[in-house]
Structure formats: C-alpha cells, structure tokens
Design a protein around this motif. Structure first.
Motif, PDB file in Angstrom:
ATOM      1  N   LEU A 751      47.978  34.907  35.543  1.00  8.75           N
ATOM      2  CA  LEU A 751      49.132  34.010  35.664  1.00  8.75           C
ATOM      3  C   LEU A 751      50.356  34.741  36.198  1.00  8.75           C
ATOM      4  CD1 LEU A 751      48.736  31.931  32.371  1.00  8.75           C
ATOM      5  CD2 LEU A 751      48.410  31.124  34.717  1.00  8.75           C
ATOM      6  N   MET A 752      50.530  35.986  35.772  1.00  9.29           N
ATOM      7  CA  MET A 752      51.657  36.770  36.281  1.00  9.29           C
ATOM      8  C   MET A 752      51.558  36.933  37.793  1.00  9.29           C
ATOM      9  SD  MET A 752      51.843  39.665  33.280  1.00  9.29           S
ATOM     10  CE  MET A 752      52.989  40.720  34.163  1.00  9.29           C
ATOM     11  N   LYS A 753      50.373  37.243  38.273  1.00  7.92           N
ATOM     12  CA  LYS A 753      50.184  37.428  39.709  1.00  7.92           C
ATOM     13  C   LYS A 753      50.404  36.119  40.462  1.00  7.92           C
ATOM     14  CE  LYS A 753      46.855  39.232  43.066  1.00  7.92           C
ATOM     15  NZ  LYS A 753      45.510  39.852  43.260  1.00  7.92           N
ATOM     16  N   ARG A 754      49.878  35.026  39.897  1.00  7.48           N
ATOM     17  CA  ARG A 754      49.984  33.727  40.551  1.00  7.48           C
ATOM     18  C   ARG A 754      51.425  33.262  40.645  1.00  7.48           C
ATOM     19  NH1 ARG A 754      46.675  28.259  38.662  1.00  7.48           N
ATOM     20  NH2 ARG A 754      47.472  26.889  40.312  1.00  7.48           N
ATOM     21  N   LYS A 755      52.217  33.556  39.624  1.00  2.00           N
ATOM     22  CA  LYS A 755      53.604  33.101  39.590  1.00  2.00           C
ATOM     23  C   LYS A 755      54.579  34.120  40.159  1.00  2.00           C
ATOM     24  CE  LYS A 755      53.004  29.927  35.711  1.00  2.00           C
ATOM     25  NZ  LYS A 755      53.363  28.733  36.509  1.00  2.00           N
ATOM     26  N   GLY A 756      54.043  35.194  40.741  1.00  2.00           N
ATOM     27  CA  GLY A 756      54.916  36.168  41.387  1.00  2.00           C
ATOM     28  C   GLY A 756      55.636  37.088  40.425  1.00  2.00           C
ATOM     29  N   VAL A 757      55.133  37.215  39.192  1.00  2.00           N
ATOM     30  CA  VAL A 757      55.754  38.120  38.213  1.00  2.00           C
ATOM     31  C   VAL A 757      55.133  39.510  38.383  1.00  2.00           C
ATOM     32  CG1 VAL A 757      56.162  38.567  35.772  1.00  2.00           C
ATOM     33  CG2 VAL A 757      56.131  36.210  36.637  1.00  2.00           C
ATOM     34  N   ASP A 758      55.974  40.513  38.437  1.00  2.00           N
ATOM     35  CA  ASP A 758      55.475  41.873  38.604  1.00  2.00           C
ATOM     36  C   ASP A 758      54.553  42.255  37.456  1.00  2.00           C
ATOM     37  OD1 ASP A 758      56.782  42.389  40.995  1.00  2.00           O
ATOM     38  OD2 ASP A 758      58.617  43.002  39.981  1.00  2.00           O
ATOM     39  N   GLU A 761      52.361  47.587  35.379  1.00  2.00           N
ATOM     40  CA  GLU A 761      52.392  48.862  36.076  1.00  2.00           C
ATOM     41  C   GLU A 761      53.521  48.886  37.127  1.00  2.00           C
ATOM     42  OE1 GLU A 761      49.601  47.042  35.504  1.00  2.00           O
ATOM     43  OE2 GLU A 761      49.062  48.362  33.833  1.00  2.00           O
ATOM     44  N   SER A 762      53.750  47.728  37.760  1.00  2.00           N
ATOM     45  CA  SER A 762      54.841  47.646  38.736  1.00  2.00           C
ATOM     46  C   SER A 762      56.199  47.743  38.047  1.00  2.00           C
ATOM     47  CB  SER A 762      54.739  46.337  39.515  1.00  2.00           C
ATOM     48  OG  SER A 762      55.830  46.200  40.404  1.00  2.00           O
ATOM     49  N   LEU A 763      56.348  47.056  36.915  1.00  2.96           N
ATOM     50  CA  LEU A 763      57.605  47.133  36.160  1.00  2.96           C
ATOM     51  C   LEU A 763      57.870  48.552  35.684  1.00  2.96           C
ATOM     52  CD1 LEU A 763      57.270  43.848  34.066  1.00  2.96           C
ATOM     53  CD2 LEU A 763      58.963  44.282  35.852  1.00  2.96           C
ATOM     54  N   ARG A 764      56.802  49.234  35.278  1.00  5.81           N
ATOM     55  CA  ARG A 764      56.947  50.615  34.826  1.00  5.81           C
ATOM     56  C   ARG A 764      57.407  51.516  35.971  1.00  5.81           C
ATOM     57  NH1 ARG A 764      51.431  53.010  32.700  1.00  5.81           N
ATOM     58  NH2 ARG A 764      51.067  53.017  34.952  1.00  5.81           N
ATOM     59  N   ALA A 765      56.816  51.321  37.155  1.00  4.06           N
ATOM     60  CA  ALA A 765      57.215  52.120  38.316  1.00  4.06           C
ATOM     61  C   ALA A 765      58.665  51.842  38.710  1.00  4.06           C
ATOM     62  CB  ALA A 765      56.275  51.823  39.486  1.00  4.06           C
TER      63      ALA A 765
END
Length: 816
Positions: A751-758, A761-765
């Motif tokens: 769902l995160m990927k589908r809705k464009g939510v990072d 691992e991306s948020l951590r980077a």
C-alpha cells in the motif's frame, strides 16, 4: 493662414513640423521663452550623470536648423505674456525686456508644466535646484563640478527624482532620497515599489520614506536639510523633484476655461474653450479613456501625438479626434527597469471601481538560456469581463516590450483573454514558449473563472490570525524564511498530510511565486476543501512588501553589504579554493538547492560563491546563514545578478544546525515496522525545518539498523540465538498489530508503494542525507550479541551519557 505656436518643446515642435508638411504656404511663428527648442528633456538627468557625454546630443534641432528646414520663423527668448482673443493678438516680451504684439489666425499653446517649489524656509539658497530644461541642467552640471559635490539630497521619489538619484550616483555623489509617501514612484502599487526600495538600498542610496522637509539651512560645510521627524541630512546640493503643475498663467489671462484638475480644458480636437486657440502637452486636462474622468498626463509620448493631431485640426478643420492617453511610462532605476500603463490597483480603489489583480513572476527569456533575469508583472482587470485596466512590470530586461504590448491592448479595450491569445516571437535568447504576458493572462483568467480563488498580501495581513497558512515550498526554501505562523507541507507531500489540514477552517496556500500554491490548491479542492485560497505572487511578493526599509545611518557607504557582515576572510577559506556556483535563471528553489548541495560537500572554512538572479535568495541569505551556522562573507548586486559569498562554519555539520535548546531526540525501542516508520517520518520532518535530530536505537530498535548483506562475524551461543530469533534486517520487520504471520507487513509495504509513500529504507536514507544522527546503544548491542560490523556504516556507538548529552540540548524527547 498664419499660425502661432507658443512653446517649442515636444508637442509644440511636433505641431510646427506637421503644420509645414500639411500647409506649405502657411506663415508659421514659433515662440520659445528659453534659448532652446526641440531638445531631449528626458535625457537631461543622463547628461548630468555623464552617461550622455556630449551636451549637443540633447539638442535634437537648433533654432537655426529647425527654422531653415521647415521655413519657420523661430523666435527663442521671446516669451508670450498675454493673449487678446478678441483681436487675435499676442503680446511678447523679448530677452532685453522690450515688448511687441504679433497677430495670428490660429494659436497653439504648448507651455508645459512648471516644477513645484513649496514656500519652505531656505528654499532659494544657493545649491538648491529643480530640473526642467537645458538651462537647469547647465546650472546643476556646473555646480557639481565647481563645488566638488559629494553629498546630495533628492526631495521627491518620482520618476525624475530617481533618475536623478541614479545619475548623481554615477557622478560619484552619495545620494539621499526624501519622500513624503510610503513608497517611491507613486503611479505604481506599493507591492511593486517594494523591490525598487531594496534595489535603491543595495546601490547605496539612503532612503527616507514618509518624511517631509521642513526647512533648509546654509552652513560653512554645505546645506542642512531638516526633516519633520527631527532628523537632519547634511548635503552639498539639493534637487527638488516634488512634482510639477500645468503652466496655465497665460491661459488664465486669456480667459480660457480650466478643468477640474487645474489643466487647460480642451475638446476631442484639442481646441480650447475659445475658438481657434488650441492646446497640447503637460498643460492640458483630458478625460482618461478608461474612466472618463479628467486627468493630467505629464508624458512626452502623448504630447508628441497631440502635436501631430492638433496640426491636422488647425490646418484642415478639426478632422481628427484625440483618443486620450492611458499613462504609459517607464524609468531606469540603476539596473532595474520599472514600467506601468493604465490604472494601478490603488487608483481603481480610490475611484471606487471593481477590479481584481494578479501578480506573476517570470524570467526575461527562456530560463535555460544564459542570463535569464527575473521579471514581475502585475495586472489589474475587471472581475467579470476581464477587461484590462492596467499593468505594471519591474525587471532588468524585456520590461518595455511587455508593457508596450499590454498598453496597445488596453487602448483598444482588450481583456486578459487577449493576453492569452497574443502571438509572440519566440527563441530562447528573447522569450519563452509561454511569454510572461501570456502567463499573466492565464493566471488572471483562473482568478476570474474561480479556478484559483486568490488572496492578496494585504488581505493576508488582515486575516492571518484566522486562517491556516501552509507553505508548500521545500524544507530548504522554508529554512530561508517564511510567513510567521506558516506550516511547511511541501507540495509533493501534501496528499499524505490531508488529515492534518482542517476542512472547516479557511486555508491559505503559498509557495515562492504562486505556481505550487495553485497546484496545492487544486489538490485540496479536489479532495473536498471549500475555503482554500492561493497567495497572489507567493512569498516573493509578500516578503518584499512587508520587508522594512532600513533607517539610514550617518556616513553610510555606497557598497551593498548586509549588517554584521565581515570583510575578513578566514584562514581556512584562503587554504581552500572558492567553489563558484552559477544559479542565474533558476527560479526558487533552484539557487537554494545548489547552495545546500555545495555546502554538504564543502570543508569547514571553505567559501561558496553563488551568482543568482533571484533577488529573494540574495535578500534571505543572511537569515539562512544565521540558522545554519554558516557565515555570510559579502553580497553584491550588478544588473540584476546577485553575488553571495558564504563560508561554511567550522562547527557546521552537513545537517542544518540550530541553536541549543531546539534539537529533537528520539529513542527507538521497538522493531515494529509501523513504529519504525513513525520514527523516521518524525525525524525527517524535524530535520527538514532545521532541527538537530538524534535517534537513539536501543534493544529491539537495533534491528532497524542491520545491513541486508552483513559480514560474517564470530558470536557466542547467546549471540547466535538472538540472531536466529530476531529480524535479520529492516526488510523483515513486522507490524505491531494485524501482522497475520507477515501478511500484514507485506500488505503495508504494498500500500505504501501504491500510494507513493516512501519505504522505510528510503525514509532511513533520507534521514541520513539530512544529517540525522543515528546512535546505537552499546549496552544493548552487547546484550543481544550484535556487532558493529552488522550495522549501517553511518551509525555511531554510544551509551546513556551520549543520549543524555543530546537530550539536554533538545526541547523534544520522544520514546517510541
């Protein structure tokens, strides 16, 4: 037929030349009380400043050459002192004081206007001047040279006053400008004058707004100019540019009708109230084409047009009607160009006319082509029909052609839709595929249609306490400064924060210039929000309009430096090469992003030199340095290009530091996916607004830091047991609720990927890129058999003392 023309400049000279072309046999007499005719009075300030080096170039025609070419009886130093309309005679005084009479069949008055000289104490002292003709110019030029003038006060900040301020500056004179109003250049609106204020200050002009002169006093050192506030400005010379009034003494004596505004009344054929006497130029009053109200127009272009029309009417019998002038003007103010046409918002408001306005910020040509310079355009128009009322433009290149195009449309009753339909020449060095006037038309049409409900900077000041204010710019832009009380929700993240925006409260959105605010507005309206407005002109217009004009101080220097900026260059900077960044043509946030990238890779003490055309970037650079721990070395401006030199602070980390007591610390105790997500969202949000953020990972939270590809390490039996029972990396984390044997966590990531939510691992980077500090608890690592090699390389190891030291400097501590 015998024609007599009184006044040999602009309208008078044009009428004479046209009369001869229309009637070769006529007798034409031209009277001029001065020594010169047909001279370029608009060029006089530039001769004083040395921009025009040769005085002769100001004299378009000499009396001799003009008389010979057009077979005119030119009489200079012959002043008409009375008119007898009944017997069609004029009494004339010659230079020697003698008088004589001259008859006429038809008479044209082109007496111009006279400078205002208020009855102030000391106003007739030596060294106090007005500028209206060649004789005034000669006196000023001679005085500057003979008296070694170093300080001048210009009283009045109209077009001529500012042109004189610039040219005195060119002549090496330090200039102070005193203006009774709250802005320079009264014909334009305050928000458009505000950038001119900043530009004048950048050039070293001491600007005294809302100040009046009470008296002048001569001293051994020059002239003291006393202001109503009690301040005194020392000067070597004073130029009065308070304004002009129509020269109507001769018309009054002749019994001609004067209009409501004090000018000579004329009909559509430019004939006065007495038959066979006509009038043109600065002295006449004529209805404004947009309002029908009588007004005075002191501009050269209408005077010359009137001269041509009146010649045809005098010779051919009132055959051409004058359409009137809307007041199109332009001025060079140092490197900046300021132009206007038609009616400004304040004039429309004064006359009780319904109107809307728009402000757009564009560039003079394609942004990707070198030296694209900023250009701000304001339109006023009817709120329903879109009929154009006026336009104002400020910039460095291309201002004239935009205003000229709009002026032509206004005179023909054009609308904002005509701006959209205008076909422009386009090539990158000259314009953009969407020209600034087309963009202005699109924005205005959106306001009219309701697609973009708008709010002006003045309205926002009045309503600010009752609205939710959202800054849709990037965190980096936000760190340069924002409207007090604004919440930073970047446009690209807005859809993820809808729950934070109340639907029952008015919302005002803004960005740098208005585009992202409009896009954000469409997102909210599309999600059911009803009370959403976009700030016209964005933060660029607002910040310029509310920026205070600094109070001039004694012995000011003319160089452009911000307060508390040192000229000293640190020893560190001398050892490292200066990094040069060309951000010209980039709109905000382009320059900011380039600076941040350079700072992230710079060594402490190294200098970054940025050249940008975004005035907002240069203006806010000092504040940005204060909040980031960097040092502003100097800034300068030349022809719309702002150079800013910033030195990286010695203790400045790659993250944006903030003063002690404003940091944030978070303790991540859990390895639940949802709790880890919340931790990094909070950390990134705080770091984006300039907060120093530290995350202390303890016990189960250490699993969030594990590498996916871990090196082989030796562990005891307890370490191996923990390794088997715990998640091997962040990719294996579970939800705290509804995990359903891992199905819940996989669904969450989908769902995160589908809705464009990072992703986590991306948020951590992102947190690492923003300088968020990751601290792993040494005691927890020992207990759980986790070695340093298994954790991300950016992680530092610490204990309770490390955490407490960070917590002492923070004003928020969260346990997750």
């Amino acid at each position: 037929m015998k024609y007599m023309i009184i006044g040999g400049v602009a309208g008078g000279a044009t009428a004479v030349a046209r009369l001869r072309r229309v009637d070769e046999k006529a007798e034409i007499v031209l009277l001029e009380k001065g020594k010169y005719i047909s001279y370029a009075n608009c060029g006089l300030p530039y001769y004083i400043g040395g921009v025009i080096a040769e005085r002769e170039k100001l004299l378009v025609q000499t009396p001799e050459s003009f008389g010979k070419r057009f077979r005119i009886d030119v009489r200079v130093e012959n002043e008409a002192i009375s008119i007898q309309p009944d017997n069609k005679k004029v009494t004339i005084r010659k230079a020697d004081g003698s008088t004589y009479e001259e008859s006429y069949d038809k008479l044209l008055l082109s007496p111009g206007a006279t400078p205002v000289r208020p009855p102030l104490e000391g106003i007739d002292l030596e060294g106090i001047f007005t500028l209206r003709n060649v004789e005034d110019t000669d006196r000023i030029k001679s005085y500057i040279s003979s008296k070694c003038v170093k300080r001048a006060v210009v009283v009045g900040a109209g077009f001529i006053g500012l042109e004189m301020a610039e040219n005195l500056h060119h002549a090496g004179v330090h200039v102070s400008v005193v203006e009774m109003g709250n802005q320079v250049m009264a014909p334009i609106d305050f928000s458009m004058a505000a950038p001119v204020h900043q530009h004048l200050i950048q050039k070293g002009v001491a600007l005294y707004l809302e100040e009046g002169v009470t008296r002048f006093e001569r001293t051994d050192k020059g002239i003291n100019v006393f202001l109503k506030s009690g301040k005194t400005i020392p000067a070597d010379m004073v130029l009065l540019s308070i304004g002009v009034r129509p020269a109507t003494d001769l018309a009054k004596q002749a019994g001609l009708r004067l209009g409501e505004t004090g000018g000579i009344w004329v009909d559509e054929h430019l004939e006065t109230s007495i038959k066979d006497i006509y009038a043109v130029g600065d002295a006449i009053e004529y209805p404004h084409p947009l309002t029908g109200k009588p007004w005075l127009n002191y501009l050269a272009n209408p005077a010359n047009r009137q001269g041509r029309i009146v010649a045809d009417n005098m010779a051919l019998g009132n055959v051409v009607a004058y359409e009137g002038a809307i007041g199109t003007s332009i001025a060079k103010v140092f490197d900046m160009t300021v132009a206007s046409t038609g009616l400004a918002a304040k004039r429309l408001k004064q006359w009780g006319m319904d109107y809307c306005s728009s402000v757009t910020h564009s560039v003079s040509h394609a942004g990707y082509y070198p030296d694209a310079l900023p250009l701000t355009l304001k339109l006023t128009f009817h709120p329903k029909t879109g009929k154009l009322y006026g336009a104002q433009c400020i910039g460095y290149e291309g201002v004239d052609k935009r205003i000229d195009q709009i002026a032509g449309l206004i005179k023909r009753g054009g609308t904002v839709y005509d701006l959209m339909e205008t076909e422009h020449t386009y090539a990158p060095p000259f314009s953009s595929a969407k020209d600034p006037i087309a963009i202005a038309g699109y924005v205005a049409s959106n306001i009219i249609s309701g697609a973009m409900p708008a709010i002006t900077w003045r309205e926002l000041l009045a309503e600010k306490e009752n609205v939710m204010l959202i800054d849709t710019r990037t965190p980096e832009e936000y760190s340069f400064g924002s409207i007090p009380g604004a919440v930073n929700i970047p446009l690209d993240e807005l859809r993820n924060h809808l729950s934070e925006i109340p639907s029952d409260k008015p919302v005002v959105l803004f960005c740098a210039v208005g585009l992202r605010g409009y896009l954000a507005q469409r997102i909210l309206i599309g999600n059911g929000y009803k009370q959403v407005r976009n700030l016209i002109g964005g933060y660029k217009t607002y910040s310029a309009a509310v920026a205070p004009v600094p109070v001039p101080v004694a012995d000011e220097t003319v160089c452009y430096k911000s307060e508390a900026v040192s000229d000293e260059v640190s020893s560190c900077a001398c050892e490292s090469p200066v990094v040069k960044i060309n951000a010209c043509g980039l709109q905000c946030p382009g320059p900011i992003m380039k600076v941040k990238q350079a700072m992230d890779h710079a060594e402490p003490g190294q200098q970054i030199e940025v050249v940008a055309t975004d005035a907002g970037f240069a203006r806010d650079a000092s504040a940005w340095c204060d909040t980031t721990g960097n040092k502003l070395i100097r800034k300068s401006e030349s022809k719309g290009r702002y150079t800013v030199v910033i030195e990286k602070g010695n203790s400045c980390p790659t993250a944006t530091p903030v003063p002690a007591g404003r940091g944030k610390t978070l303790i991540l105790f859990s390895d639940d996916l949802d709790k880890a997500l919340a931790t990094f969202v909070l950390a990134n949000g705080a770091a984006a607004t300039g907060q120093k953020v530290s995350i202390f990972f303890t016990f189960w939270g250490l699993n969030v830091l594990k590498k996916v590809q871990k090196p082989k390490v030796e562990k005891d039996i307890f370490g191996r047991m923990f390794g088997m029972m715990l998640p091997s990396s962040s990719l294996k984390l579970k939800l705290s609720q509804m995990n359903m044997f891992g199905l819940g966590s996989r669904m969450m990531r989908f769902l995160m990927k589908r809705k464009g939510v990072d992703s986590l691992e991306s948020l951590r980077a992102q947190a690492l890129e923003q300088g968020v500090e990751f601290i792993a608890c040494q005691m927890s690592m020992d207990m759980m058999g986790i070695s340093r090699e298994e954790l991300l390389d950016e992680v530092t190891i610490g204990g309770v003392a490390t955490y407490m030291e960070r917590a002492d400097k923070a004003n928020v501590n969260l346990f997750i």
